[in-house]
Design an enzyme around this catalytic site. Structure first.
Site, PDB file in Angstrom:
ATOM      1  N   SER A 146       2.556  14.005 -37.396  1.00  0.00           N
ATOM      2  CA  SER A 146       3.967  14.258 -37.087  1.00  0.00           C
ATOM      3  C   SER A 146       4.405  15.713 -37.202  1.00  0.00           C
ATOM      4  O   SER A 146       5.593  15.991 -37.239  1.00  0.00           O
ATOM      5  CB  SER A 146       4.842  13.397 -38.001  1.00  0.00           C
ATOM      6  OG  SER A 146       4.429  13.523 -39.349  1.00  0.00           O
ATOM      7  N   THR A 147       3.464  16.639 -37.245  1.00  0.00           N
ATOM      8  CA  THR A 147       3.866  18.044 -37.368  1.00  0.00           C
ATOM      9  C   THR A 147       3.759  18.802 -36.054  1.00  0.00           C
ATOM     10  O   THR A 147       4.177  19.954 -35.966  1.00  0.00           O
ATOM     11  CB  THR A 147       3.018  18.774 -38.431  1.00  0.00           C
ATOM     12  OG1 THR A 147       1.626  18.591 -38.135  1.00  0.00           O
ATOM     13  CG2 THR A 147       3.323  18.236 -39.811  1.00  0.00           C
ATOM     14  N   ASP A 148       3.207  18.179 -35.034  1.00  0.00           N
ATOM     15  CA  ASP A 148       3.067  18.831 -33.736  1.00  0.00           C
ATOM     16  C   ASP A 148       3.206  17.792 -32.621  1.00  0.00           C
ATOM     17  O   ASP A 148       3.076  16.586 -32.854  1.00  0.00           O
ATOM     18  CB  ASP A 148       1.683  19.501 -33.590  1.00  0.00           C
ATOM     19  CG  ASP A 148       1.500  20.688 -34.523  1.00  0.00           C
ATOM     20  OD1 ASP A 148       2.164  21.704 -34.299  1.00  0.00           O
ATOM     21  OD2 ASP A 148       0.693  20.573 -35.462  1.00  0.00           O
ATOM     22  N   ILE A 158       3.546  15.163 -29.687  1.00  0.00           N
ATOM     23  CA  ILE A 158       4.232  13.886 -29.487  1.00  0.00           C
ATOM     24  C   ILE A 158       4.715  13.314 -30.817  1.00  0.00           C
ATOM     25  O   ILE A 158       5.824  12.782 -30.906  1.00  0.00           O
ATOM     26  CB  ILE A 158       3.297  12.890 -28.758  1.00  0.00           C
ATOM     27  CG1 ILE A 158       3.102  13.338 -27.296  1.00  0.00           C
ATOM     28  CG2 ILE A 158       3.877  11.472 -28.793  1.00  0.00           C
ATOM     29  CD1 ILE A 158       2.089  12.514 -26.528  1.00  0.00           C
ATOM     30  N   GLY A 159       3.905  13.435 -31.874  1.00  0.00           N
ATOM     31  CA  GLY A 159       4.299  12.886 -33.173  1.00  0.00           C
ATOM     32  C   GLY A 159       5.549  13.539 -33.714  1.00  0.00           C
ATOM     33  O   GLY A 159       6.459  12.859 -34.210  1.00  0.00           O
ATOM     34  N   ASP A 193      -5.368  13.681 -44.795  1.00  0.00           N
ATOM     35  CA  ASP A 193      -6.316  14.014 -43.738  1.00  0.00           C
ATOM     36  C   ASP A 193      -7.006  12.730 -43.287  1.00  0.00           C
ATOM     37  O   ASP A 193      -7.927  12.240 -43.944  1.00  0.00           O
ATOM     38  CB  ASP A 193      -7.336  15.027 -44.251  1.00  0.00           C
ATOM     39  CG  ASP A 193      -8.344  15.430 -43.181  1.00  0.00           C
ATOM     40  OD1 ASP A 193      -8.222  14.954 -42.027  1.00  0.00           O
ATOM     41  OD2 ASP A 193      -9.255  16.224 -43.500  1.00  0.00           O
ATOM     42  N   TYR A 236     -14.164   9.965 -27.354  1.00  0.00           N
ATOM     43  CA  TYR A 236     -12.696   9.958 -27.382  1.00  0.00           C
ATOM     44  C   TYR A 236     -12.151   8.824 -26.513  1.00  0.00           C
ATOM     45  O   TYR A 236     -11.303   8.037 -26.953  1.00  0.00           O
ATOM     46  CB  TYR A 236     -12.155  11.298 -26.895  1.00  0.00           C
ATOM     47  CG  TYR A 236     -10.648  11.312 -26.747  1.00  0.00           C
ATOM     48  CD1 TYR A 236      -9.824  11.450 -27.862  1.00  0.00           C
ATOM     49  CD2 TYR A 236     -10.046  11.163 -25.500  1.00  0.00           C
ATOM     50  CE1 TYR A 236      -8.444  11.449 -27.740  1.00  0.00           C
ATOM     51  CE2 TYR A 236      -8.662  11.159 -25.366  1.00  0.00           C
ATOM     52  CZ  TYR A 236      -7.869  11.301 -26.482  1.00  0.00           C
ATOM     53  OH  TYR A 236      -6.499  11.287 -26.351  1.00  0.00           O
TER      54      TYR A 236
END
Length: 345
Positions: A74-76, A78-79, A124, A217
């Site tokens: 949540s720091t960058d 879309i989040g 993490d 991925y």
């Protein structure tokens, strides 16, 4: 001697009835194909129209689900925009990400904009199992109604499997598969008791087909898709929802390997525009691309057989890899020039 009436009946039975049956089968197959591949667009339209036809369903997210939302990664990107979008609608937010300094910064930013509470947990997700007990302890006293499983890890750039560092592969698996699974499992018991709640799982357009040069991925995102759709059915009887969100290319740092993607266009929106649409669909659809142009792209992609989509993915990722190498060559040349200039001075 066969009469004309008998000939007509026999002709109809021998030819027209089978043709009509085949036509009905074809129509049935087409309707379901169109629904499956364009339902993201249909659900966005439904979400736009529902306030006019179903006013009783037009409740705020906090009324429908509870006072607290948890957002991972949540720091960058879309989040972060999900956290801001949910706070804007009056929800208190718990931010979970790796870097504490960034978490404090985003928490302060949200509280300066909206009259909501924020909490943050530094964790993490790439490190595996040991982080979840601490997260569980810190969340257990909160009335969590929304969980956004956004945290994800991608390749640094498209590449062959045997060239990708082993540590990075473990991070991708732990984050993309482990986090969505264990975070969902953590909040489900309370949601079942409360008989309300929604889990939002952010996937990727790479879930749609095997994707060479992003093999691991894309495979983890196929897991997210199947996990989300199955869990949504599993929790249906408890009035708990699971929404699968499948973005295509968005201008986030995850796509830094391509200057073309980061320039953006109508098909590759900036993160604020994308997330505004995605948050709007929350609670209104169980499966969405989150953005109108992505819905159209998704449907167009599915027009092609899977093996063709796989070939296109390979070609596209080879192009991205060449673009990345070219970027790195320019950066290396610039760095060497700077070093020479410093030595000369």
């Amino acid at each position: 001697m066969e009469s004309m009436q008998d000939k007509i009946v026999n002709f109809y039975l021998n030819y027209q009835v089978p043709l009509l049956t085949l036509s009905l089968i074809g129509l049935y197959a087409y309707i379901w194909w169109a629904y499956e591949n364009f339902k993201s667009i249909l659900q966005i339209v439904k979400a736009l129209l529902s306030p006019y036809f179903l006013p009783n369903e037009n409740k705020s997210l906090s009324e429908k689900y509870g006072k607290w939302a948890v957002i991972t990664g949540s720091t960058d990107g879309i989040g972060k925009q999900y956290a801001i979008g949910l706070a804007k609608q009056g929800l208190n937010v718990v931010l979970i990400s790796r870097t504490e300094s960034k978490l404090k910064e985003v928490a302060n930013e949200i509280e300066s904009m909206y009259s909501v509470k924020t909490k943050y947990i530094a964790a993490d997700f790439g490190s595996g199992k040991e982080i979840y007990e601490e997260i569980k302890q810190k969340l257990q006293m909160l009335d969590i109604g929304i969980l956004v499983n956004n945290v994800g890890r991608m390749y640094d750039f498209p590449d062959d499997l045997d060239n990708v560092p082993e540590d990075l592969l473990w991070q991708i698996i732990n984050i993309n598969v482990g986090a969505v699974t264990m975070m969902s499992r953590m909040v489900i018991p309370q949601m079942k008791v409360n008989r309300r709640g929604i889990i939002v799982n952010i996937s990727s357009g790479s879930e749609c087909q095997p994707t060479p040069l992003m093999t691991v991925y894309a495979s983890t995102k196929a897991y997210v898709r199947n996990f989300s759709l199955a869990l949504n059915k599993e929790l249906e009887e408890h009035n708990v929802q699971v929404q699968l969100v499948t973005p295509l290319f968005v201008q986030t740092k995850m796509n830094n390997f391509s200057t073309y993607v980061m320039k953006g266009n109508i098909l590759m929106p900036d993160v604020e525009s994308y997330t505004k649409f995605a948050v709007f669909t929350l609670g209104k659809s169980s499966q969405t691309t989150g953005y109108w142009s992505h819905g159209l792209q998704y449907g167009a992609m599915r027009l092609c057989p899977e093996f063709i989509r796989t070939i296109i993915s390979l070609s596209m990722n080879r192009g991205f890899r060449e673009e990345y190498y070219a970027q790195q060559k320019i950066l290396n040349n610039n760095n060497n020039s700077d070093i020479v200039a410093k030595i000369s001075n």
